[in-house]
Design an enzyme around this catalytic site. Structure first.
Site, short mmCIF file in Angstrom:
data_model
loop_
_atom_site.label_atom_id
_atom_site.label_comp_id
_atom_site.label_asym_id
_atom_site.label_seq_id
_atom_site.Cartn_x
_atom_site.Cartn_y
_atom_site.Cartn_z
N ARG A 51 -6.32 -7.64 -2.22
CA ARG A 51 -6.13 -7.88 -0.79
C ARG A 51 -6.56 -6.70 0.09
O ARG A 51 -7.32 -6.86 1.04
CB ARG A 51 -4.66 -8.20 -0.48
CG ARG A 51 -4.25 -9.61 -0.81
CD ARG A 51 -2.80 -9.63 -1.31
NE ARG A 51 -2.80 -9.01 -2.62
CZ ARG A 51 -3.00 -9.70 -3.74
NH1 ARG A 51 -3.10 -10.99 -3.71
NH2 ARG A 51 -3.06 -9.09 -4.92
N THR A 52 -6.05 -5.52 -0.22
CA THR A 52 -6.26 -4.37 0.67
C THR A 52 -7.74 -4.01 0.73
O THR A 52 -8.32 -3.84 1.81
CB THR A 52 -5.43 -3.17 0.19
OG1 THR A 52 -4.09 -3.62 -0.03
CG2 THR A 52 -5.42 -2.06 1.22
N LYS A 79 -16.93 12.09 -14.73
CA LYS A 79 -17.57 13.24 -15.39
C LYS A 79 -16.84 14.54 -15.04
O LYS A 79 -17.38 15.62 -15.21
CB LYS A 79 -19.03 13.35 -14.93
CG LYS A 79 -19.88 12.16 -15.28
CD LYS A 79 -21.30 12.41 -14.76
CE LYS A 79 -22.05 11.11 -14.58
NZ LYS A 79 -23.22 11.28 -13.72
N ARG A 99 -7.19 4.64 -1.54
CA ARG A 99 -6.06 4.21 -2.38
C ARG A 99 -6.06 5.07 -3.63
O ARG A 99 -7.11 5.26 -4.26
CB ARG A 99 -6.16 2.74 -2.77
CG ARG A 99 -5.13 2.39 -3.86
CD ARG A 99 -5.00 0.93 -4.11
NE ARG A 99 -4.29 0.27 -3.01
CZ ARG A 99 -3.80 -0.96 -3.09
NH1 ARG A 99 -3.92 -1.65 -4.21
NH2 ARG A 99 -3.20 -1.51 -2.07
N HIS A 102 2.35 2.68 2.02
CA HIS A 102 1.29 1.68 2.18
C HIS A 102 1.36 1.24 3.66
O HIS A 102 1.79 0.13 3.97
CB HIS A 102 1.53 0.53 1.22
CG HIS A 102 0.36 -0.39 1.01
ND1 HIS A 102 -0.78 -0.35 1.80
CD2 HIS A 102 0.15 -1.37 0.10
CE1 HIS A 102 -1.63 -1.28 1.38
NE2 HIS A 102 -1.09 -1.91 0.34
N1 CP Z 1 -0.60 -5.96 -1.04
C1 CP Z 1 -1.49 -5.22 -1.72
O1 CP Z 1 -1.60 -3.98 -1.56
O2 CP Z 1 -2.28 -5.94 -2.57
P1 CP Z 1 -3.51 -5.35 -3.41
O3 CP Z 1 -2.94 -4.39 -4.41
O4 CP Z 1 -4.20 -6.53 -4.01
O5 CP Z 1 -4.40 -4.60 -2.44
#
Ligand code: CP
Length: 324
Positions: A68-69, A96, A118, A148
């Site tokens: 999603r993100t 590497k 992320r 998040h």
């Molecule tokens: N909600 C969320 O962070 O989903 P993903 O890990 O799929 O990005």
């Protein structure tokens, strides 16, 4: 705002990075939600693109898996007319032995304007924000169990759209809060918006110890915790972050904490059911709830595009001297 979170604001309180919802003022959260609403209304148009980030380069750096993100950041950047590069970390020179710092400096040399990060290590986006060249914005797309923030903002947007001002609502978060950056960021965001009743529901092994300090009431009995809430947020068991067995089995968890139609009746009649995804059917949520009329789980995903457009537009506008 003090400490690492101060990195994300200018001295006059404008957003230059988005790293955490902790300590974000209500006025700034409201501005982000309002901006996202304007983008949401443009998404129904035949041409969904706006030229706000034309000529800018957005680099997606996902050192941890995402559906999603990552996808909604990608769509959001394209809808703002940015050039988008998504680095495949598995085939990058990180394998590497290149350090995060050196990867960052090389991407800077390619004239990136915005990094979406992320990482499984809590604090990684803060490390980057502290070291990037001025004028580059950094957005935290999830760091370890820490934060998040765009998920929290899309959750707040969804809550406000369906139930109104969080300052008048009761919100229950159910399940594995201990390993959840989503829960932590949502709690900070709800507190920032003045939510008076935030509840955490789960077994002692899955609830963090600092919830009282955050103003959250804890419930081990789900029936007590759900009573008369407006919003139910479900979380999956984050087994990839558990270092030991914290519950007997998934079946046991579903029996004690899984959201079924009958349990949902304890909440207010029109309560909404949210989940950041990915959902695990039959573990934290029953099929009939996941697919039922009270679930707004896919609306959260749609709102995620608009929120990420708003965050990118506002941070880059601050960093590069424009006005949002
Ligand atoms: N909600 C969320 O962070 O989903 P993903 O890990 O799929 O990005």
């Amino acid at each position: 705002m003090h400490g690492p979170a101060a990195l994300q604001l200018t001295p006059d309180g404008r957003l230059k990075h988005l790293l955490t919802t902790e300590g974000l003022p209500k006025s700034l959260i409201t501005e982000l939600l309002d901006t996202a609403e304007t983008f949401l209304s443009s998404q129904g148009q035949p041409v969904k693109k706006v030229p706000l980030l034309r000529g800018k380069t957005v680099v997606n750096l996902f050192f941890e898996n995402s559906t999603r993100t990552r996808t909604t950041f990608d769509i959001a950047a394209h809808r703002l007319s940015a050039d988008v590069v998504t680095l495949d970390i598995r085939t990058s020179s990180a394998s590497k032995g290149e350090t995060l710092f050196d990867t960052l400096k090389n991407l800077e040399a390619m004239q990136a304007d915005l990094f979406v990060v992320r990482h499984s290590a809590g604090g990684a986006p803060f490390f980057i924000a502290d070291r990037v060249t001025p004028n580059i914005a950094v957005i935290n797309a999830g760091d370890g169990t820490h934060a998040h923030p765009t998920q929290a903002l899309l959750d707040l947007m969804t809550i406000r759209k369906h139930k109104g001002d969080p300052a008048n609502l009761s919100v229950a978060i159910v399940g594995d809060l201990k390993h959840s950056r989503v829960a932590r960021s949502l709690i900070h965001g709800l507190r920032g918006m003045g939510c008076p009743d935030i509840r955490a529901i789960g077994p002692g092994t899955l609830l963090p110890s600092d919830l009282g300090y955050l103003g959250v009431r804890t419930f081990h009995c789900i029936d007590d915790g759900l009573r008369d809430v407006d919003v139910v947020v479900l979380l999956r068991l984050q087994k990839e972050r558990m270092t030991s067995a914290l519950l007997p089995s998934e079946r046991e968890f579903f029996n004690l904490y899984g959201m079924t139609e009958s349990r949902l009746k304890l909440a207010k009649e029109n309560a909404i059911v949210m989940h950041p995804g990915p959902i695990n059917r039959g573990v934290e949520i029953a099929n009939e709830v996941a697919d039922g009329s009270q679930a707004v789980i896919l609306d959260q995903v749609t709102n995620g595009i608009a929120i990420r457009m708003a965050v990118m537009a506002m941070t880059l506008s601050t960093q590069q001297g424009g006005h949002s």
